[in-house]
Design a protein around this motif. Sequence first.
Motif, PDB file in Angstrom:
ATOM      1  N   ARG A  10       0.841  -1.208   0.000  1.00 21.88           N
ATOM      2  CA  ARG A  10       0.000   0.000   0.000  1.00 21.88           C
ATOM      3  C   ARG A  10       0.869   1.249   0.000  1.00 21.88           C
ATOM      4  N   CYS A  14       1.287   4.105  -3.036  1.00 20.14           N
ATOM      5  CA  CYS A  14       1.090   5.539  -2.800  1.00 20.14           C
ATOM      6  C   CYS A  14       2.334   6.332  -3.187  1.00 20.14           C
ATOM      7  N   ARG A  33      -8.248   6.614  -4.594  1.00 20.38           N
ATOM      8  CA  ARG A  33      -8.013   5.277  -4.053  1.00 20.38           C
ATOM      9  C   ARG A  33      -9.358   4.568  -3.956  1.00 20.38           C
TER      10      ARG A  33
END
Length: 83
Positions: A10, A14, A33
């Motif tokens: 994750r 990002c 997202r």
Amino acid sequence: MGRNTSLTSRKDACSTADELLHNLDRSKSHIIRVIEGFETIKFWSKFKSWPQSSNLSVTEDSRGKVAALLKRQGVNVKGILKA
């Protein structure tokens, strides 16, 4: 973000998105997202050949986890569990 996606993956996703936007000189508002099980029709329209999973269920527990995630991101989630 898939429900089984690791925290490292994750964070990497990002960071990669931030780097891409920085290189293209675009604002972060171009990134949305999407959380597994809460995909929109507009999202699915981009992946017509991707099989949709219908075995996901939304429980009070999962709604609470999504609310906690959104709250950490600064979203006002007051009353979200009542919806």
